[in-house]
Design an enzyme around this catalytic site. Sequence first.
Site, PDB file in Angstrom:
ATOM      1  N   GLU A   1       4.832 -11.059  -6.045  1.00 21.85           N
ATOM      2  CA  GLU A   1       3.788 -11.244  -7.047  1.00 21.85           C
ATOM      3  C   GLU A   1       4.177 -10.724  -8.418  1.00 21.85           C
ATOM      4  O   GLU A   1       3.538 -11.077  -9.421  1.00 21.85           O
ATOM      5  CB  GLU A   1       2.486 -10.571  -6.595  1.00 21.85           C
TER       6      GLU A   1
ATOM      7  N   CYS B   1       5.319  -6.208   1.736  1.00 20.36           N
ATOM      8  CA  CYS B   1       5.613  -4.778   1.715  1.00 20.36           C
ATOM      9  C   CYS B   1       4.881  -4.067   2.858  1.00 20.36           C
ATOM     10  O   CYS B   1       5.236  -4.241   4.014  1.00 20.36           O
ATOM     11  CB  CYS B   1       5.289  -4.186   0.339  1.00 20.36           C
ATOM     12  N   TYR B   2       3.866  -3.263   2.572  1.00 20.66           N
ATOM     13  CA  TYR B   2       3.132  -2.596   3.651  1.00 20.66           C
ATOM     14  C   TYR B   2       2.529  -3.618   4.611  1.00 20.66           C
ATOM     15  O   TYR B   2       2.507  -3.403   5.830  1.00 20.66           O
ATOM     16  CB  TYR B   2       2.030  -1.705   3.058  1.00 20.66           C
TER      17      TYR B   2
ATOM     18  N   GLY C   1       0.834  -1.196   0.000  1.00 23.68           N
ATOM     19  CA  GLY C   1       0.000   0.000   0.000  1.00 23.68           C
ATOM     20  C   GLY C   1       0.866   1.241   0.000  1.00 23.68           C
ATOM     21  O   GLY C   1       2.060   1.175   0.326  1.00 23.68           O
TER      22      GLY C   1
END
Length: 526
Positions: free
Chosen positions: A177, A88-89, A61
């Site tokens: 991804e 990540c976030y 995000g």
Amino acid sequence: MTKDKQTPLRPVLVVDFGAQYAQLIARRVREASVYSEIVPHTMPVAKMLEKDPAAIILSGGPASVYAEGAPSIDPAIFESGVPILGICYGFQTMAAALGGKVGRTGTREYGHTETSVQDQSCLFAGTPLDQSVWMSHGDAVQEAPAGFTVTASTEQTPVAAFEDPKRRLFGLQWHPEVRHSAFGQDALKNFLYHGAGIEPTWTTGNIIDEQVAKIREQVGDKQVICALSGGVDSSVAAALVHEAVGDQLTCFFIDHGLLRAGEREQVERDYAESMGIKVVTIDDSERFLAALEGVSDPEQKRKIIGHEFIRSFEAAQRQLIAEAGADGKEIEFLVQGTLYPDVVESGGGEGAANIKSHHNVGGLPEDLRFELVEPLRELFKDEVREIGRRLGLAEKLVARQPFPGPGLGIRIVGAVNRERLDILRAADLIVREELTKAGMDSEIWQCPVVLLADVRSVGVQGDGRTYGHPIVLRPVSSEDAMTADWTRLPYDLLARISNRITNSVEEVNRVVLDCTSKPPGTIEWE
């Protein structure tokens, strides 16, 4: 066409924190033959658990976890016993919720990053110790929570991955991804198969079955019109709708005056004739160009084009009604080949940034009188190509390189007019011809050719001074349009393209190469 009718009982939930890649995570999970669904981060944990998820993946995000009002998730999710992977976030959110430390490091990592991993970890089993991964972050986990083992690091990020196998909690700072993370899909599969213990049962055939059923339920016995551009997306969307409702579908191809050289003829010849569907061509170029006159702002151009497309299809609707003598209320559905990247970049995910308004999403008029049918809205280009093949579409349709719905209107940096379109068409045709001669059509995703209409540079041609426009070549490689890298074209090919353009397109005296990845750049300039 083989159709697999297996209903998944326990989905993998992808919790969307406003990521550009949330849907890409979901489809990579499906690519691993595991069913997935996207849910917003605002969904209560109790509602998530009611779905009986086999696993949960927390997306990336754009926010900072420590910022006021940052998206968050109830920490109770980490005590639910459901296997969880943070990306990540989501990785940073997990760390902060469980007592780790997250902060801004003063350095940023974007694009390819060299990473060292531990071979004893669940996520990296069977993969090399040194890997190239795709990073996109400014914050970092500075200390892992208690009970976690750090399993990867980079030069700038000592805690790039961690895991607690006993609690089945895992996290990655990079984006597994995206294809540019060399062993990203391996990490996802390791999480799904080994970390979460899920058996792979999902196939792309399920997507076709689902969409055909949804279309039949939505449309019933009413008439449908389709915005057919001749590209992969609209062709597959039309094929899916035709599979569902047959002759209730009529396709309209709108010539908006922003097509490449020979585009209209190609659509009428190669697409209309091979689809087995009624296709009507309408020339609305005068109206589009009049609406775009003097407009140089790219967001405004996209929205004007989207608005005028709808007006064109409303006219097509009236034409169809007049021809059939039908009641207007019976032609209320419009099929679009909208893909998820269009939705995401238009700010369609919860909390997602508006990168650019796609004409078929953010460019739609507020007084839209059609109900949209968008069977590809949650899919990516490579997934759409596979569905097209399963539906029996000709390979020349399925393998066609992408071309944006707004056409050359967003490949002219500056206002659009006939003179500038003619310049760009001539340069674009040369590029396409040379790429085809060099056998590069299957090597690149697409090659936008951009006219910097508001830029001029001094040149010398025929022993005289010129003050012409630059042309930009943007060859890119991608699978899903969410990430891309520039394609390394041979130097002799670039030289031929440059020579032909500057020799034969009088208004151009300079050809330049865009060697920017996505991120930070988008594929199209506008």
